[in-house]
Design an enzyme around this catalytic site. Structure first.
Site, PDB file in Angstrom:
ATOM      1  N   LEU A  62     -27.506  -6.978 -13.509  1.00 53.83           N
ATOM      2  CA  LEU A  62     -26.980  -5.909 -14.360  1.00 53.83           C
ATOM      3  C   LEU A  62     -25.688  -5.353 -13.797  1.00 53.83           C
ATOM      4  CD1 LEU A  62     -30.314  -3.945 -14.916  1.00 53.83           C
ATOM      5  CD2 LEU A  62     -29.073  -5.238 -16.661  1.00 53.83           C
ATOM      6  N   ALA A  92     -22.745  -4.220  -6.447  1.00 54.60           N
ATOM      7  CA  ALA A  92     -22.003  -3.264  -5.630  1.00 54.60           C
ATOM      8  C   ALA A  92     -21.612  -3.932  -4.319  1.00 54.60           C
ATOM      9  CB  ALA A  92     -22.847  -2.018  -5.386  1.00 54.60           C
ATOM     10  N   SER A  93     -21.090  -3.146  -3.391  1.00 56.27           N
ATOM     11  CA  SER A  93     -20.567  -3.718  -2.151  1.00 56.27           C
ATOM     12  C   SER A  93     -21.651  -4.328  -1.281  1.00 56.27           C
ATOM     13  CB  SER A  93     -19.819  -2.641  -1.363  1.00 56.27           C
ATOM     14  OG  SER A  93     -20.657  -1.521  -1.136  1.00 56.27           O
ATOM     15  N   ALA A 146     -25.162  -4.784  -2.397  1.00 61.83           N
ATOM     16  CA  ALA A 146     -26.295  -5.372  -3.109  1.00 61.83           C
ATOM     17  C   ALA A 146     -25.983  -5.506  -4.586  1.00 61.83           C
ATOM     18  CB  ALA A 146     -27.540  -4.498  -2.908  1.00 61.83           C
ATOM     19  N   GLN A 147     -26.900  -6.135  -5.313  1.00 59.73           N
ATOM     20  CA  GLN A 147     -26.787  -6.212  -6.759  1.00 59.73           C
ATOM     21  C   GLN A 147     -28.146  -5.903  -7.370  1.00 59.73           C
ATOM     22  OE1 GLN A 147     -25.304 -10.256  -6.709  1.00 59.73           O
ATOM     23  NE2 GLN A 147     -27.181 -11.043  -7.654  1.00 59.73           N
ATOM     24  N   LYS A 205     -33.167  -4.123  -6.689  1.00 57.99           N
ATOM     25  CA  LYS A 205     -31.932  -4.134  -5.905  1.00 57.99           C
ATOM     26  C   LYS A 205     -32.077  -5.142  -4.781  1.00 57.99           C
ATOM     27  CE  LYS A 205     -28.841  -0.922  -3.448  1.00 57.99           C
ATOM     28  NZ  LYS A 205     -28.608   0.518  -3.117  1.00 57.99           N
ATOM     29  N   ASP A 261     -22.362   9.780  -1.633  1.00 62.32           N
ATOM     30  CA  ASP A 261     -21.641   8.710  -2.327  1.00 62.32           C
ATOM     31  C   ASP A 261     -21.760   8.872  -3.847  1.00 62.32           C
ATOM     32  OD1 ASP A 261     -20.014   6.488  -2.314  1.00 62.32           O
ATOM     33  OD2 ASP A 261     -21.641   5.038  -2.080  1.00 62.32           O
TER      34      ASP A 261
END
Length: 538
Positions: free
Chosen positions: A165, A168-169, A171-172, A187, A324
């Site tokens: 979906l 990111a830096s 993980a996905q 994740k 963050d």
């Protein structure tokens, strides 16, 4: 000429030192008991080190050559500086994408530093670092599943979408469905993060230290120190899961009036490990997607107020802060209870994602930081200086510290006007900020060196929230500052009550609180009058 020769000598020495460091790192890694990992590291680490060094040297040479001989303040120098900033920002962007992982996080952080980094870097990083992160292949995802849960994704879940979906830096995220029919988000950590995180950290540290040696005013060593502490926690998804639960528990205990409007995805502990996290699937709009938020029947201004309230409570009352909060980590959805505002609009719920980076503020730091923001809202110059000194800025840099927190020059910070801190998000505002960033670069670097690292993370959080507000409101609003003023004032009052020594001191604290409430009410009335005048002029 002597200065230029010294600079060239330092570049040569830096490259030699880099080459030596790469050889030493490879030799150390070769003692590993894992042959495949050793081979990967021995090929990847030296390549990244050479790539880093070449990019840094190219950027340094470009600045030196392009600006050589051009008078300070001249039109030619300004034009050349803009061009070299643009070229070097693209080089740095390319380096971050080629290396991935930690470098993407660095690029994201640079994109938030409006007060320190030239506009060309900010725009380049913001345009790409959140939506062009590397994607692990399905085979790599299966590799993580096999190691962590002992089976393939289609064995662990009834359904598993091999197409992520989002990525990111570190993980996905994949959509999946459990065997009992619940939709979840999974994740999965990028495999290269596990293999090269420590080596990437070492190369980044070497480059930052080398750049500081070449250019003493460029001092980002604090960022490397922060990475050393925070990265292992961000790479452990069980820590992230515990953070999310603690965050919600804080709202239930300490801010019950907001508990229903803040949510974090529920964790499925039996399907989670340090490198794989299974969570409740949440449908919602990204916080900067104003059109979708409006289609959901939610007013963007209400979302901006909620974000300000939530993070003010975390910072000034809980002392446990999500550090963050960029746009990809904040979702908005209608409040599940269906409650509506007086005007019939649906009330928003803020969904917090990615709980890997949290910071705890100890009681003195939290109290001083709250007192500083209270002073900023009320334009109290003496209190601003006093609390800036307590936080480590020093008397000489307290005005600069106030400017970085508010993005306003000192004369505006202490202006008694009710809207003295409001930013319109206009081109003139941005150009003014860039002018100050360029003019006071050495002083800003010195300030960042002095401040405690936890306050540096608060600056980053502040920058992220400012960007979110700007996307929702095209600037900031007096209403969000009133929220910050109220929560910070309450935190200061609570701290004083804990330390009261007599009935008389308690009475003084109560009288002070009454005066603060009166000032906040006056500001609120002024806000209503401003809104009324604006409505009548339309």
């Amino acid at each position: 000429m002597a200065t230029r020769s010294l600079w060239r000598s330092r570049v040569k020495l830096a490259l030699a030192f880099t080459a030596f460091g790469g050889g030493a790192a490879a030799a150390a890694i070769s003692t590993s008991d894992d042959p495949s990992t050793t081979l990967k590291l021995c090929t990847v680490v030296p390549l990244r080190l050479v790539r880093d060094s070449f990019t840094a040297a190219t950027m340094a040479f470009d600045y030196e050559y392009s600006l050589w001989g051009l008078p300070e303040g001249s039109v030619e120098r300004s034009r050349a500086k803009h061009e070299v900033h643009t070229r070097c920002a693209r080089r740095l962007q390319e380096l971050c994408f080629r290396n991935g992982g930690i470098y993407i996080k660095l690029g994201q952080h640079i994109g938030q530093l409006e007060y320190l980094v030239p506009e060309e870097y900010v725009q380049t990083m913001r345009a790409s670092m959140l939506n062009r992160c590397p994607v692990s292949s399905y085979d790599q995802v299966c590799e993580v599943f096999k190691k962590e849960l002992g089976g393939m994704p289609d064995e662990i879940f009834d359904e598993f979408d091999p197409v992520p979906l989002a990525s990111a830096s570190l993980a996905q995220v994949h959509a999946a469905c459990t065997h009992d029919g619940k939709k979840v988000a999974v994740k999965v950590q990028h495999t290269h993060m596990t293999d090269t995180a420590a080596a990437d950290y070492a190369t980044v540290e070497l480059i930052v230290n080398t750049l500081h040696w070449l250019f003493p005013t460029f001092d980002y060593r604090w960022l490397v120190a922060e990475m050393r502490e925070s990265l292992p926690k961000e790479l452990d998804f069980l820590v992230e899961a515990k953070n999310s639960e603690k965050c919600l528990d804080n709202f239930r205990r300490l801010s019950p009036h907001l508990a229903d409007q803040v949510h974090a995805p529920m964790v499925y502990w039996n399907l989670s490990t340090s490198k794989l996290l299974t969570m409740e699937f949440i449908d919602g709009a990204e916080i900067n997607d104003v059109n979708t938020i409006q289609r959901l029947g939610i007013r963007p201004s209400e979302v901006a107020k909620l974000v300000s309230q939530v993070f003010a409570e975390m910072i000034f009352k809980h002392g446990f802060v999500h550090c963050d909060p960029h746009a990809a980590n904040l979702l908005v959805r209608p409040l599940p209870s269906g409650k509506r505002s007086i005007l019939g609009k649906r009330k928003p719920q803020l969904v917090l994602l990615d709980h890997g980076l949290y910071k705890e503020l100890d009681f003195p730091t939290r109290t001083n930081y709250a007192a500083l923001w209270k002073a900023l809202i009320f334009a109290d110059a003496n209190a601003i200086k006093e609390n800036s000194v307590k936080l480590g800025a020093g008397e000489d840099l307290c005005a600069l510290f106030a400017g970085i927190l508010t993005m306003r020059p000192w004369n505006r910070v202490i202006d008694p006007a009710v809207d003295h801190l409001v930013l319109q998000g206009s081109d003139s505002d941005r150009s003014e900020l860039q002018m100050y960033a360029s003019q006071y670069f050495p002083q800003i670097s010195e300030l960042l060196r002095r401040l405690p690292r936890v306050i540096l993370l608060m600056l980053k959080t502040n920058d992220c929230l400012r960007a979110v507000n700007n996307s929702l409101l095209q600037g900031s609003s007096l209403e969000t500052f009133l929220i910050i003023g109220r929560v910070s004032s309450d935190a200061v009052t609570e701290a004083k009550l804990l330390q009261k020594k007599s009935f008389l001191s308690g009475l003084c604290i109560w009288l002070e609180e009454v005066l603060v409430e009166a000032r906040l009410l006056t500001m609120q009335i002024a806000l209503w009058l401003l809104q009324l005048r604006k409505a009548l002029t339309w």
